[in-house]
Enzyme design. Structure first.
Site, short mmCIF file in Angstrom:
data_model
loop_
_atom_site.label_atom_id
_atom_site.label_comp_id
_atom_site.label_asym_id
_atom_site.label_seq_id
_atom_site.Cartn_x
_atom_site.Cartn_y
_atom_site.Cartn_z
N CYS A 35 38.88 40.43 46.13
CA CYS A 35 39.03 41.52 45.18
C CYS A 35 37.80 41.69 44.30
CB CYS A 35 40.27 41.29 44.30
SG CYS A 35 40.11 39.85 43.26
N ASP A 37 36.99 39.94 41.76
CA ASP A 37 37.21 39.50 40.38
C ASP A 37 36.53 38.15 40.14
OD1 ASP A 37 38.66 41.74 40.05
OD2 ASP A 37 40.62 40.78 40.06
N CYS A 64 41.39 41.06 37.05
CA CYS A 64 42.64 41.76 36.85
C CYS A 64 43.44 41.17 35.70
CB CYS A 64 43.45 41.74 38.14
SG CYS A 64 44.32 40.20 38.38
N CYS A 108 45.48 35.50 42.11
CA CYS A 108 45.00 35.61 40.73
C CYS A 108 45.20 34.26 40.02
CB CYS A 108 45.75 36.71 39.98
SG CYS A 108 45.89 38.26 40.88
FE1 FES Z 1 42.10 39.50 42.36
FE2 FES Z 1 43.88 39.43 40.40
S1 FES Z 1 43.59 41.04 41.89
S2 FES Z 1 42.23 38.07 40.72
#
Ligand code: FES
Length: 162
Positions: A35, A37, A64, A108
């Protein structure tokens, strides 16, 4: 279920321990290749009853809201724990106060676990470690976010307080 959502929303709205920790003893940074992140965690120790325990932990997230919520409760839970005790906690334990995470959000919690393990020096998980030297953290963390268009709109930058 809605009770869990309330806890998650409350942690997202009012995250604890957000921001860089001055004079941290350890820092860990991880990113999710899926993602994009990223999460950085700072840990400071103190001596208690002859043992080194975690005095305080903080985090900075370019990611996120769920990762922020888990990092918020996790940094509270690890206070007072030794490195061994903190390393024994997996993402399920670290996010326990929020209830089970939805399947799409499991990673996450794992991002938070990886950042903690990276900070404590034994990260074995498949994560990307930031390569930049410590000391230029905030700027380099921004630079390290993939700029690829597919991630636009998914990455939320959290302003730091203080
Ligand atoms: Fe990737 Fe939450 S969507 S860390």
């Amino acid at each position: 279920m809605s009770d869990n959502n309330d806890k998650l929303e409350e942690a997202m709205r009012n995250p604890q321990n957000l921001g860089e920790l001055d004079e941290a003893d350890a820092v860990g940074t991880v990113g999710s290749p899926d993602c994009g992140d990223m999460l950085r965690m700072w840990v400071k120790f103190k001596e208690e009853d002859g043992k080194q325990v975690i005095d305080k932990a903080t985090f900075q997230s370019f990611g996120c809201q769920t990762a922020i919520a888990v990092a918020s409760v996790a940094t509270e839970m690890i206070k007072g724990k030794t490195v061994t005790e903190a390393l024994a906690m997996d993402s399920t334990m670290l996010s326990e106060p929020l209830g089970p995470l939805p399947p799409m959000k499991i990673h996450c919690g794992q991002l938070v676990e990886s950042a903690l393990k990276d900070a404590l020096g034994t990260d074995k998980s498949p994560s990307i470690e930031a390569q930049e030297p410590q000391g230029q953290m905030a700027a380099s963390l921004v630079d390290a976010i993939p700029q690829d268009d597919s991630n636009k709109g998914k990455i939320k930058i959290v302003p730091l307080e203080g």
